[in-house]
Design a protein around this motif. Sequence first.
Motif, mmCIF file in Angstrom:
data_model
loop_
_atom_site.group_PDB
_atom_site.id
_atom_site.type_symbol
_atom_site.label_atom_id
_atom_site.label_comp_id
_atom_site.label_asym_id
_atom_site.label_seq_id
_atom_site.Cartn_x
_atom_site.Cartn_y
_atom_site.Cartn_z
ATOM 1 N N LYS B 42 -99.339 90.772 -0.698
ATOM 2 C CA LYS B 42 -100.025 89.805 -1.569
ATOM 3 C C LYS B 42 -99.530 89.906 -3.013
ATOM 4 O O LYS B 42 -99.198 88.897 -3.644
ATOM 5 N N THR B 43 -99.493 91.138 -3.532
ATOM 6 C CA THR B 43 -99.024 91.320 -4.906
ATOM 7 C C THR B 43 -97.579 90.872 -5.040
ATOM 8 O O THR B 43 -97.212 90.189 -6.008
ATOM 9 N N THR B 44 -96.770 91.236 -4.065
ATOM 10 C CA THR B 44 -95.354 90.867 -4.126
ATOM 11 C C THR B 44 -95.198 89.351 -4.180
ATOM 12 O O THR B 44 -94.365 88.839 -4.932
ATOM 13 N N PHE B 173 -104.376 85.344 -9.917
ATOM 14 C CA PHE B 173 -105.179 86.552 -10.123
ATOM 15 C C PHE B 173 -104.807 87.562 -9.054
ATOM 16 O O PHE B 173 -104.853 87.247 -7.865
ATOM 17 N N ASP B 174 -104.471 88.767 -9.459
ATOM 18 C CA ASP B 174 -104.178 89.813 -8.475
ATOM 19 C C ASP B 174 -105.337 90.808 -8.430
ATOM 20 O O ASP B 174 -105.426 91.692 -9.270
ATOM 21 N N GLU B 175 -106.196 90.644 -7.473
ATOM 22 C CA GLU B 175 -107.372 91.501 -7.329
ATOM 23 C C GLU B 175 -108.032 91.775 -8.683
ATOM 24 O O GLU B 175 -108.104 92.923 -9.133
ATOM 25 N N PRO B 176 -108.531 90.710 -9.309
ATOM 26 C CA PRO B 176 -109.008 90.848 -10.693
ATOM 27 C C PRO B 176 -110.204 91.779 -10.858
ATOM 28 O O PRO B 176 -110.475 92.223 -11.965
HETATM 29 MG MG LIG Z 1 -101.683 94.310 -4.421
#
Ligand SMILES: [Mg+2]
Lengths: 222, 255
Positions: B42-44, B173-176
Amino acid sequence: MFLTVIGALNEGFLQTLKLFLVTLIGAIPLGLVVSFGSMSRFTPLRWLTRTVVWVIRGTPLMLQLIIIFYIPGQWLDRSPWPGGETGRFMASSIAFIINYACYFSEIYRGGIQSIPVGQQEAGMVLGMTKRQIFFKVTLLQMIKRIVPPMSNEIITLVKDTSIARIISLQEVIWAGYAFLKGSHGYSGLTWPLFFTGVYYLVFNGGLTLLFGWVEKKLDYFR
Amino acid sequence: MSILEVRNIEKHFGATQVLNDISFSLEQGQALSIIGSSGSGKTTLLRCLNFLEKPDGGTISVKGNMIFDASDPATQLEKEIRTKRLHFGLVFQNFNLFPQYTALQNVTLARELLAAERGGESKEAIEAAGRELLAQMGLADRANHYPHQLSGGQQQRVAIARALALHPDILCFDEPTSALDPELTGEVLRVIRNLAEQNTTMIIVTHEMAFARDVADQVIFMDGGVIVEQGDPREVIDHPKEERTRQFLSRYSEN
Ligand SMILES: [Mg+2]
Ligand SMILES: Nc1ncnc2c1ncn2[C@@H]1O[C@H](COP(=O)(O)OP(=O)(O)OP(=O)(O)O)[C@@H](O)[C@H]1O
């Protein structure tokens, strides 16, 4: 007598001070270049730089100074250094600048690498250029982190300048010692030697205050 | 026409394939939630959209313009990447605020630098807009605080304002809320919910399933670098078709 001694010591301390300032002026930027070399993505350059830094930091400054001052004269027909105090000062400056640049480079490297990559990435996603990120985002954080180790190193430098006495640079301890062995018509005077310590204490006291002030100025953020 | 078209994105780190044939599209004003277990990519994926990673394959189009094509070096020019990044905003898991700047300065810095370069807005106008954004985040009285003087939830809201200040087409948003204490997640989620109500186009990577279901118009479930299932949140989260989705979601319903 007092005035004669103080006059001679002042002259010696002026030389101490000159060596101190020239070393800072040379080593602060050169250290940055060396630190970039030691972080280079080009592996041979990185290893070369790190090896040089390792050798310089792993051997005494006194040895480096003696080598720089005496060895070229042995290998060439004659010494490349100008005669007298000028030559001694030049050789000392170069040895000190190289030595301190290596120490500073490690401090810079630590400072640069201690900034989380997230800071740079935050700048990047906000459309900043590399340059803007360096000057507007990371530089001040780096400065904050390097001020305490740099102030230690700079105070050490003040005391290290006395090492130049080994090639007879006429710095303050040389001037004090001269009254013990005979100078200006005096000999066997011990107090001038003790008195040289006062110069170091006062000067380092001033530097300590200055760095304390800078640290306090940067205390507003973490 | 979709505001964002992602086609066949591939990403490897060394020998491991982290993203495999990722395709989706997003409509203007919609919110997309990406869910999936740790390490699913997901982050990638968000980092690829923001040009922090370069995909090995695939294309990215914004508003019909191809801004990245892995097979076309002309779309990857270093000097254009900077401008292309401005299509996207990114809010990080750990905020990444600039510690030496106040909340307001964090919000205005990038816009001031852009204005200095391109001309346009005055410093005053940018500052007024920054205050406005902070007020919208419920932080009007925190404008002159430094990040270390703010709670995690407040810091994250400053980070959201900072991203919004550049008017990105798509805000990611990355796991805000992952780095926040449970009592602080609510205030950040509320802000994001408000943005969704104002039709901000968003991609939200989150582990907050209830939130994803409420706020998102579309959900993607990722596992092992592939999109396993995507669609309406009430379908994907409440009635998943795939076994892997069911397994993943069961971990959330248990507790
Ligand atoms: Mg991540
Ligand atoms: N820079 C990198 N180099 C090598 N491998 C990486 C790198 N970044 C991520 N990975 C790997 O890629 C995979 C996907 O990572 P990613 O961070 O995208 O997952 P994620 O879905 O965001 O997980 P999480 O929910 O834990 O944040 C992981 O296996 C991770 O170890």
